[in-house]
Scaffold this motif. Structure first.
Motif, PDB file in Angstrom:
ATOM      1  N   PRO A   1       0.824  -1.215   0.000  1.00  0.00           N
ATOM      2  CA  PRO A   1       0.000   0.000   0.000  1.00  0.00           C
ATOM      3  C   PRO A   1       0.856   1.261   0.000  1.00  0.00           C
ATOM      4  O   PRO A   1       1.951   1.300   0.571  1.00  0.00           O
ATOM      5  CB  PRO A   1      -0.820  -0.121   1.288  1.00  0.00           C
ATOM      6  CG  PRO A   1      -0.818  -1.585   1.603  1.00  0.00           C
ATOM      7  CD  PRO A   1       0.501  -2.100   1.127  1.00  0.00           C
ATOM      8  N   LEU A   2       0.334   2.295  -0.648  1.00  0.00           N
ATOM      9  CA  LEU A   2       1.057   3.562  -0.727  1.00  0.00           C
ATOM     10  C   LEU A   2       1.138   4.202   0.652  1.00  0.00           C
ATOM     11  O   LEU A   2       0.139   4.294   1.368  1.00  0.00           O
ATOM     12  CB  LEU A   2       0.350   4.510  -1.699  1.00  0.00           C
ATOM     13  CG  LEU A   2       1.030   5.851  -1.976  1.00  0.00           C
ATOM     14  CD1 LEU A   2       2.365   5.642  -2.682  1.00  0.00           C
ATOM     15  CD2 LEU A   2       0.110   6.742  -2.809  1.00  0.00           C
ATOM     16  N   ASN A   3       2.323   4.634   1.012  1.00  0.00           N
ATOM     17  CA  ASN A   3       2.536   5.268   2.313  1.00  0.00           C
ATOM     18  C   ASN A   3       2.215   6.759   2.205  1.00  0.00           C
ATOM     19  O   ASN A   3       3.085   7.625   2.321  1.00  0.00           O
ATOM     20  CB  ASN A   3       3.984   5.047   2.767  1.00  0.00           C
ATOM     21  CG  ASN A   3       4.197   5.439   4.231  1.00  0.00           C
ATOM     22  OD1 ASN A   3       3.252   5.761   4.939  1.00  0.00           O
ATOM     23  ND2 ASN A   3       5.435   5.427   4.658  1.00  0.00           N
ATOM     24  N   TRP A   4       0.933   7.053   2.009  1.00  0.00           N
ATOM     25  CA  TRP A   4       0.529   8.442   1.795  1.00  0.00           C
ATOM     26  C   TRP A   4       0.688   9.330   3.027  1.00  0.00           C
ATOM     27  O   TRP A   4       0.948  10.534   2.879  1.00  0.00           O
ATOM     28  CB  TRP A   4      -0.907   8.489   1.283  1.00  0.00           C
ATOM     29  CG  TRP A   4      -1.938   7.939   2.215  1.00  0.00           C
ATOM     30  CD1 TRP A   4      -2.453   6.678   2.244  1.00  0.00           C
ATOM     31  CD2 TRP A   4      -2.590   8.657   3.263  1.00  0.00           C
ATOM     32  NE1 TRP A   4      -3.371   6.551   3.247  1.00  0.00           N
ATOM     33  CE2 TRP A   4      -3.479   7.759   3.893  1.00  0.00           C
ATOM     34  CE3 TRP A   4      -2.515   9.963   3.741  1.00  0.00           C
ATOM     35  CZ2 TRP A   4      -4.273   8.127   4.971  1.00  0.00           C
ATOM     36  CZ3 TRP A   4      -3.306  10.343   4.817  1.00  0.00           C
ATOM     37  CH2 TRP A   4      -4.176   9.428   5.416  1.00  0.00           C
ATOM     38  N   PRO A   5       0.541   8.841   4.277  1.00  0.00           N
ATOM     39  CA  PRO A   5       0.771   9.752   5.413  1.00  0.00           C
ATOM     40  C   PRO A   5       2.183  10.333   5.437  1.00  0.00           C
ATOM     41  O   PRO A   5       2.364  11.537   5.638  1.00  0.00           O
ATOM     42  CB  PRO A   5       0.505   8.865   6.636  1.00  0.00           C
ATOM     43  CG  PRO A   5      -0.391   7.785   6.139  1.00  0.00           C
ATOM     44  CD  PRO A   5       0.071   7.513   4.739  1.00  0.00           C
ATOM     45  N   ALA A   6       3.191   9.475   5.215  1.00  0.00           N
ATOM     46  CA  ALA A   6       4.569   9.972   5.209  1.00  0.00           C
ATOM     47  C   ALA A   6       4.796  10.928   4.039  1.00  0.00           C
ATOM     48  O   ALA A   6       5.469  11.960   4.190  1.00  0.00           O
ATOM     49  CB  ALA A   6       5.552   8.811   5.134  1.00  0.00           C
ATOM     50  N   MET A   7       4.227  10.596   2.877  1.00  0.00           N
ATOM     51  CA  MET A   7       4.370  11.473   1.711  1.00  0.00           C
ATOM     52  C   MET A   7       3.729  12.829   1.972  1.00  0.00           C
ATOM     53  O   MET A   7       4.304  13.881   1.644  1.00  0.00           O
ATOM     54  CB  MET A   7       3.750  10.811   0.482  1.00  0.00           C
ATOM     55  CG  MET A   7       4.439   9.532   0.046  1.00  0.00           C
ATOM     56  SD  MET A   7       3.606   8.713  -1.331  1.00  0.00           S
ATOM     57  CE  MET A   7       3.702   9.999  -2.577  1.00  0.00           C
ATOM     58  N   LEU A   8       2.543  12.840   2.585  1.00  0.00           N
ATOM     59  CA  LEU A   8       1.857  14.096   2.875  1.00  0.00           C
ATOM     60  C   LEU A   8       2.651  14.942   3.864  1.00  0.00           C
ATOM     61  O   LEU A   8       2.794  16.164   3.690  1.00  0.00           O
ATOM     62  CB  LEU A   8       0.459  13.797   3.429  1.00  0.00           C
ATOM     63  CG  LEU A   8      -0.401  15.014   3.801  1.00  0.00           C
ATOM     64  CD1 LEU A   8      -0.638  15.882   2.576  1.00  0.00           C
ATOM     65  CD2 LEU A   8      -1.718  14.567   4.405  1.00  0.00           C
TER      66      LEU A   8
END
Length: 229
Positions: A149-156
């Motif tokens: 799954p995409l680690n969107w929290p860290a990216m954001l």
């Protein structure tokens, strides 16, 4: 001075990188093999565990009852997580459901014959030498070992930090252009004027000294040719 600035910049960069690497969430696809509680001695590595105000109680020997999640990665490498509440202070994950997470992880246990793959979100490092474990935040079942799954929290968070750093850089440049640079120019001009006045004063003193010396030498010369009486 240049090397001092470079050294300080490198040290600051390494510190920021380590801080973000520890605090930002990460996602790992694993297979849960076991969940359990264990009395764990908290000593010099206490900074890598939850604070005392999260509800976790230590006994008189400095041991704490901590939940652990044992896993196996697709590469067959084992990996262990701790499962503690984080509280309201640091890190800001506001986790208070470690009991529910423990139940979810227990329900998703499997073996190699009939694997169930999950994605565990966590923060922290795994350092076996110092008994340091990453703290699991959530668990979610995925389709298979190749599902990441995409680690969107860290990216954001990284995007927001980048925008904040850019804004701070722009504000600093504007402050420097409007305040520091003009002040430095005025100071430099004042120093140049002071140097010019000092040079002019030295020139006047040197000229007056030269005139006085020449006058005194001329007066002495008037006595050289006089006959004795």
């Amino acid at each position: 001075m240049y090397y001092v600035k470079v050294t300080l910049g490198v040290v600051l960069g390494v510190f920021v990188f380590l801080f973000l690497d520890y605090a930002l969430p990460s996602k790992d696809t694993v297979r849960i093999t076991n969940t359990y509680n264990r009395l764990t001695e908290i000593g010099r590595n206490a900074i890598f565990y939850a604070s005392d105000d999260t509800g976790t109680v230590q006994n008189a020997s400095g041991q704490r009852d901590i939940r652990f999640i044992e896993t196996v990665r697709p590469s067959e490498k084992v990996f262990v997580y701790r499962n503690e509440d984080t509280g309201l202070i640091w890190p800001p994950y506001f986790k208070y459901d470690s009991s529910n997470l423990h139940a979810e992880a227990t329900n998703l246990r499997s073996d190699s014959r009939d694997p169930i793959w999950v994605s565990i979100t966590s923060y922290g490092w795994r350092i076996p030498l110092f008994s340091i474990y990453p703290n699991a935040i959530s668990v979610k079942q995925v389709a298979g070992p190749s599902d990441a799954p995409l680690n969107w929290p860290a990216m954001l968070i990284l995007i927001l930090l980048g925008v904040l750093l850019f804004l701070l850089w722009r504000m600093w440049n504007q402050f420097r252009e409007r305040t520091i640079d003009p002040a430095a120019k005025r100071m430099g001009a004042a120093v140049d004027r002071a140097d010019a006045r000092a040079d002019a004063a030295m020139d006047r003193v040197s000229g007056e000294f030269t005139e006085a010396r020449e006058g005194f030498t001329g007066w002495l010369n008037t006595w050289k040719g006089k006959p004795r009486k």
